[in-house]
Write a protein that holds these residues in place. Structure first.
Motif, PDB file in Angstrom:
ATOM      1  N   ALA A 192      36.200 -37.018  -4.598  1.00 11.18           N
ATOM      2  CA  ALA A 192      35.178 -37.629  -5.459  1.00 11.18           C
ATOM      3  C   ALA A 192      35.629 -37.641  -6.907  1.00 11.18           C
ATOM      4  O   ALA A 192      36.429 -36.808  -7.334  1.00 11.18           O
ATOM      5  CB  ALA A 192      33.854 -36.883  -5.327  1.00 11.18           C
ATOM      6  N   ARG A 193      35.108 -38.590  -7.675  1.00 11.56           N
ATOM      7  CA  ARG A 193      35.424 -38.693  -9.095  1.00 11.56           C
ATOM      8  C   ARG A 193      34.251 -38.261  -9.976  1.00 11.56           C
ATOM      9  O   ARG A 193      34.409 -38.103 -11.180  1.00 11.56           O
ATOM     10  CB  ARG A 193      35.815 -40.120  -9.450  1.00 11.56           C
ATOM     11  N   GLU A 194      33.082 -38.113  -9.373  1.00  8.91           N
ATOM     12  CA  GLU A 194      31.911 -37.688 -10.142  1.00  8.91           C
ATOM     13  C   GLU A 194      31.249 -36.524  -9.431  1.00  8.91           C
ATOM     14  O   GLU A 194      31.108 -36.524  -8.204  1.00  8.91           O
ATOM     15  CB  GLU A 194      30.913 -38.834 -10.312  1.00  8.91           C
ATOM     16  N   ALA A 195      30.844 -35.514 -10.205  1.00  8.90           N
ATOM     17  CA  ALA A 195      30.208 -34.329  -9.636  1.00  8.90           C
ATOM     18  C   ALA A 195      28.719 -34.577  -9.407  1.00  8.90           C
ATOM     19  O   ALA A 195      28.109 -35.434 -10.044  1.00  8.90           O
ATOM     20  CB  ALA A 195      30.404 -33.135 -10.565  1.00  8.90           C
ATOM     21  N   GLU A 196      28.160 -33.823  -8.487  1.00 10.42           N
ATOM     22  CA  GLU A 196      26.716 -33.878  -8.257  1.00 10.42           C
ATOM     23  C   GLU A 196      26.080 -32.561  -8.688  1.00 10.42           C
ATOM     24  O   GLU A 196      26.709 -31.499  -8.642  1.00 10.42           O
ATOM     25  CB  GLU A 196      26.411 -34.146  -6.788  1.00 10.42           C
ATOM     26  N   VAL A 197      24.843 -32.643  -9.108  1.00  8.56           N
ATOM     27  CA  VAL A 197      24.106 -31.458  -9.557  1.00  8.56           C
ATOM     28  C   VAL A 197      23.450 -30.809  -8.346  1.00  8.56           C
ATOM     29  O   VAL A 197      22.683 -31.454  -7.633  1.00  8.56           O
ATOM     30  CB  VAL A 197      23.038 -31.834 -10.605  1.00  8.56           C
ATOM     31  N   VAL A 198      23.746 -29.533  -8.116  1.00  7.27           N
ATOM     32  CA  VAL A 198      23.119 -28.828  -6.995  1.00  7.27           C
ATOM     33  C   VAL A 198      22.113 -27.783  -7.462  1.00  7.27           C
ATOM     34  O   VAL A 198      21.261 -27.354  -6.690  1.00  7.27           O
ATOM     35  CB  VAL A 198      24.181 -28.174  -6.080  1.00  7.27           C
ATOM     36  N   LEU A 199      22.201 -27.377  -8.722  1.00  8.74           N
ATOM     37  CA  LEU A 199      21.266 -26.390  -9.254  1.00  8.74           C
ATOM     38  C   LEU A 199      21.211 -26.548 -10.764  1.00  8.74           C
ATOM     39  O   LEU A 199      22.252 -26.664 -11.416  1.00  8.74           O
ATOM     40  CB  LEU A 199      21.728 -24.971  -8.893  1.00  8.74           C
ATOM     41  N   GLU A 200      20.008 -26.614 -11.315  1.00  8.01           N
ATOM     42  CA  GLU A 200      19.879 -26.716 -12.766  1.00  8.01           C
ATOM     43  C   GLU A 200      18.785 -25.794 -13.263  1.00  8.01           C
ATOM     44  O   GLU A 200      18.168 -25.062 -12.494  1.00  8.01           O
ATOM     45  CB  GLU A 200      19.641 -28.165 -13.202  1.00  8.01           C
ATOM     46  N   GLY A 201      18.543 -25.809 -14.571  1.00 13.65           N
ATOM     47  CA  GLY A 201      17.572 -24.894 -15.158  1.00 13.65           C
ATOM     48  C   GLY A 201      18.113 -23.495 -15.340  1.00 13.65           C
ATOM     49  O   GLY A 201      17.337 -22.539 -15.509  1.00 13.65           O
ATOM     50  N   LEU A 202      19.441 -23.344 -15.346  1.00 12.62           N
ATOM     51  CA  LEU A 202      20.055 -22.021 -15.489  1.00 12.62           C
ATOM     52  C   LEU A 202      20.198 -21.649 -16.959  1.00 12.62           C
ATOM     53  O   LEU A 202      20.426 -22.508 -17.811  1.00 12.62           O
ATOM     54  CB  LEU A 202      21.429 -22.006 -14.815  1.00 12.62           C
ATOM     55  N   GLN A 203      20.083 -20.362 -17.229  1.00 10.22           N
ATOM     56  CA  GLN A 203      20.179 -19.862 -18.606  1.00 10.22           C
ATOM     57  C   GLN A 203      21.642 -19.535 -18.929  1.00 10.22           C
ATOM     58  O   GLN A 203      22.138 -18.470 -18.641  1.00 10.22           O
ATOM     59  CB  GLN A 203      19.296 -18.628 -18.801  1.00 10.22           C
ATOM     60  N   PHE A 204      22.323 -20.530 -19.507  1.00 10.05           N
ATOM     61  CA  PHE A 204      23.730 -20.392 -19.884  1.00 10.05           C
ATOM     62  C   PHE A 204      24.559 -20.002 -18.669  1.00 10.05           C
ATOM     63  O   PHE A 204      25.121 -18.908 -18.574  1.00 10.05           O
ATOM     64  CB  PHE A 204      23.907 -19.360 -21.003  1.00 10.05           C
ATOM     65  N   ALA A 205      24.635 -20.921 -17.698  1.00  6.66           N
ATOM     66  CA  ALA A 205      25.441 -20.689 -16.492  1.00  6.66           C
ATOM     67  C   ALA A 205      26.888 -20.428 -16.895  1.00  6.66           C
ATOM     68  O   ALA A 205      27.461 -21.165 -17.682  1.00  6.66           O
ATOM     69  CB  ALA A 205      25.358 -21.901 -15.579  1.00  6.66           C
ATOM     70  N   ASN A 206      27.477 -19.393 -16.317  1.00  7.87           N
ATOM     71  CA  ASN A 206      28.792 -18.968 -16.784  1.00  7.87           C
ATOM     72  C   ASN A 206      29.693 -18.652 -15.601  1.00  7.87           C
ATOM     73  O   ASN A 206      30.102 -19.541 -14.881  1.00  7.87           O
ATOM     74  CB  ASN A 206      28.622 -17.775 -17.726  1.00  7.87           C
ATOM     75  N   GLY A 207      30.026 -17.378 -15.375  1.00 13.18           N
ATOM     76  CA  GLY A 207      30.950 -16.999 -14.321  1.00 13.18           C
ATOM     77  C   GLY A 207      30.472 -17.415 -12.943  1.00 13.18           C
ATOM     78  O   GLY A 207      29.271 -17.570 -12.693  1.00 13.18           O
ATOM     79  N   LEU A 208      31.435 -17.594 -12.022  1.00 12.84           N
ATOM     80  CA  LEU A 208      31.138 -18.101 -10.685  1.00 12.84           C
ATOM     81  C   LEU A 208      32.135 -17.501  -9.702  1.00 12.84           C
ATOM     82  O   LEU A 208      33.347 -17.524  -9.946  1.00 12.84           O
ATOM     83  CB  LEU A 208      31.254 -19.627 -10.697  1.00 12.84           C
ATOM     84  N   VAL A 209      31.628 -16.935  -8.586  1.00 18.58           N
ATOM     85  CA  VAL A 209      32.497 -16.433  -7.520  1.00 18.58           C
ATOM     86  C   VAL A 209      31.886 -16.782  -6.171  1.00 18.58           C
ATOM     87  O   VAL A 209      30.688 -17.028  -6.047  1.00 18.58           O
ATOM     88  CB  VAL A 209      32.723 -14.897  -7.595  1.00 18.58           C
ATOM     89  N   ARG A 210      32.746 -16.772  -5.142  1.00 18.72           N
ATOM     90  CA  ARG A 210      32.300 -16.986  -3.774  1.00 18.72           C
ATOM     91  C   ARG A 210      31.743 -15.698  -3.191  1.00 18.72           C
ATOM     92  O   ARG A 210      32.197 -14.605  -3.513  1.00 18.72           O
ATOM     93  CB  ARG A 210      33.465 -17.474  -2.916  1.00 18.72           C
ATOM     94  N   GLY A 211      30.744 -15.830  -2.318  1.00 17.68           N
ATOM     95  CA  GLY A 211      30.295 -14.690  -1.551  1.00 17.68           C
ATOM     96  C   GLY A 211      31.381 -14.254  -0.587  1.00 17.68           C
ATOM     97  O   GLY A 211      32.294 -15.023  -0.251  1.00 17.68           O
ATOM     98  N   GLY A 212      31.287 -13.029  -0.102  1.00 13.10           N
ATOM     99  CA  GLY A 212      32.342 -12.483   0.732  1.00 13.10           C
ATOM    100  C   GLY A 212      32.585 -13.264   2.009  1.00 13.10           C
ATOM    101  O   GLY A 212      33.710 -13.325   2.503  1.00 13.10           O
ATOM    102  N   ASP A 213      31.530 -13.899   2.570  1.00 14.27           N
ATOM    103  CA  ASP A 213      31.677 -14.668   3.810  1.00 14.27           C
ATOM    104  C   ASP A 213      31.561 -16.166   3.569  1.00 14.27           C
ATOM    105  O   ASP A 213      31.403 -16.939   4.523  1.00 14.27           O
ATOM    106  CB  ASP A 213      30.627 -14.221   4.832  1.00 14.27           C
ATOM    107  N   ASP A 214      31.646 -16.579   2.316  1.00  9.56           N
ATOM    108  CA  ASP A 214      31.563 -17.989   1.924  1.00  9.56           C
ATOM    109  C   ASP A 214      30.215 -18.624   2.263  1.00  9.56           C
ATOM    110  O   ASP A 214      30.097 -19.849   2.314  1.00  9.56           O
ATOM    111  CB  ASP A 214      32.691 -18.821   2.546  1.00  9.56           C
ATOM    112  N   SER A 215      29.195 -17.810   2.488  1.00  4.09           N
ATOM    113  CA  SER A 215      27.871 -18.364   2.771  1.00  4.09           C
ATOM    114  C   SER A 215      27.081 -18.648   1.499  1.00  4.09           C
ATOM    115  O   SER A 215      26.005 -19.246   1.558  1.00  4.09           O
ATOM    116  CB  SER A 215      27.066 -17.394   3.650  1.00  4.09           C
ATOM    117  N   CYS A 216      27.606 -18.214   0.358  1.00  4.36           N
ATOM    118  CA  CYS A 216      26.876 -18.385  -0.899  1.00  4.36           C
ATOM    119  C   CYS A 216      27.847 -18.357  -2.065  1.00  4.36           C
ATOM    120  O   CYS A 216      29.027 -18.026  -1.916  1.00  4.36           O
ATOM    121  CB  CYS A 216      25.814 -17.292  -1.064  1.00  4.36           C
TER     122      CYS A 216
END
Length: 319
Positions: free
Chosen positions: A154-178
C-alpha cells in the motif's frame, strides 16, 4: 510499582551528532540510532568505550525518530517531518513508504513495528504540533495521536486508532495478538488487539506510570518490554489536563516560550504482557537526561536521548 532499584551506569559513548532519540540492537550486538541531522549511525564495540566504533550507514532528508530493524537487514525509520521510510543499510538507499493517511499528510511520525506478514504499524504523536513544539502538545493534551496501519504494497496508511495522548513508543505483544502503544501525555500504555473477538479494540494496559513513557523495546517474544521514561510525572500538569480546552491551549502557547531543561531523574521500566512491572530502575541526579529509548544487548541496557550527544550503557537486572 513502588519497588524500585538503582539504574547503574557503566559507561557513556559520545556520538558525532545530537539527539539519538531511539536505539535498537542488531544481531551483532551493535546499536542503531538516528541523530538530528538525518544520519543513521551504528555503534559497535560497546564493551570498551575507548574502542567504540561509530559509522554512518545512511542519511535521510528529515529527522529520524523511531526505528525498526527488519529480518532482511533493512531499517524502517519514522521521520519527524511526516514520512515512513525504508532504508537499505548496506547501500544507503532511502525509500518513502508513505507520507499520507486517510487522505491527510502525515505529521510527527514517532515509532514503528513490522509484523511477520509484512504489515507495518506506526504512531503519529500529534496532528497539531510538530516535533519542535512537542511540549505544546503535552501541555495542551490535544489527544490527536494516532495508530496507523500500512498494508503490504500500500502507498497510503489507514487509521486504526485515534484520540491518543501523544502516541509514541510501539511494540508487538509476545504472541503477536496485540500491539502496545505508549501514550506519553497520559502516562499510560494502551493495548490494541489484533486478533480474537476483540480485534480492533483498545484498552489500558498500564496506567498511572511514574513518568512519561517514550520508546519501548522487546528483544524476544518471551522477554520483557522495556519502557523508557523521558521524565518523572509533574503533578501540576495533571491538574492542567482537567482544565477547559481553551485554558490548555493558552498554557501550551506560553509553554513554547519557556526554556526547557530535562529533569535529572532517569528511569526505565520492564513490564510483562499483562502490564505488571517487573523492574523499575531509577537514578536521581543523573548526568544523562531525558531518556527517550532503551534496548537490551549483551546483558546491558543501552539508553538513547533526544537531549544528549551520546548513548549511555547501564547494568541490566536479572529478569
Amino acid at each position: 510499582m513502588d519497588r524500585r532499584t538503582a539504574l547503574v551506569p557503566l559507561r557513556y559513548v559520545a556520538l558525532p551528532g545530537h539527539g539519538p532519540e531511539d536505539v535498537v540492537a542488531d544481531c551483532a550486538g551493535g546499536i542503531l540510532t538516528g541523530v538530528a541531522d538525518g544520519r543513521i549511525l551504528r555503534v559497535g564495540g560497546l564493551d570498551d568505550p575507548t574502542a567504540a566504533r561509530v559509522e554512518c550507514l545512511a542519511e535521510i532528508a528529515g529527522r529520524p525518530l523511531g526505528l525498526e530493524l527488519l529480518p532482511d537487514g533493512d531499517l524502517l525509520v519514522c521521520s519527524a517531518d511526516g514520512a515512513l521510510l525504508r532504508v537499505d543499510l548496506g547501500g544507503g538507499r532511502v525509500q518513502v513508504l508513505t507520507e499520507t493517511a486517510a487522505g491527510e499528510r502525515l505529521r510527527f511520525c514517532s515509532n514503528v513495528v513490522a509484523l511477520p506478514d509484512g504489515t507495518v504499524y506506526f504512531t503519529v504523536s500529534s496532528r497539531v504540533h510538530p516535533l519542535r513544539d512537542w511540549m505544546g502538545d503535552i501541555v495542551e493534551h490535544s489527544g490527536t495521536g494516532r495508530l496507523l496501519r500500512l498494508a503490504p504494497g500500500a502507498r497510503e496508511a489507514e487509521v486504526v486508532l485515534e484520540g491518543l495522548q501523544f502516541a509514541n513508543g510501539l511494540v508487538r505483544g509476545g504472541d503477536d495478538s496485540c500491539l502496545i502503544v505508549a501514550e506519553t501525555g497520559a502516562c499510560r500504555l494502551t493495548r490494541f488487539r489484533l486478533t480474537g473477538p476483540r480485534a480492533g479494540q483498545a484498552e489500558p494496559l498500564a496506567e498511572n506510570l511514574p513518568g512519561f513513557p517514550d520508546n519501548m523495546w522487546r528483544g524476544a517474544p518471551d522477554g520483557p518490554v522495556w519502557v523508557a521514561l523521558a521524565g518523572p510525572r509533574v503533578p501540576p500538569l495533571g491538574l492542567l489536563h482537567r482544565a477547559a480546552p481553551a485554558v490548555r491551549r493558552r498554557a501550551a502557547r506560553l509553554a513554547l516560550h519557556v526554556p526547557y531543561r530535562p529533569s535529572g531523574t532517569t528511569g526505565v521500566l520492564a513490564i510483562d504482557d499483562d502490564g505488571r512491572v517487573l523492574h523499575r530502575l531509577t537514578r536521581r541526579g543523573s548526568g544523562f537526561r531525558m531518556v527517550t529509548s532503551v534496548c537490551e544487548t549483551g546483558g546491558r541496557l543501552v539508553l538513547g536521548s533526544l537531549w544528549e550527544r551520546g548513548i549511555a550503557i547501564c547494568e541490566a537486572p536479572v529478569i
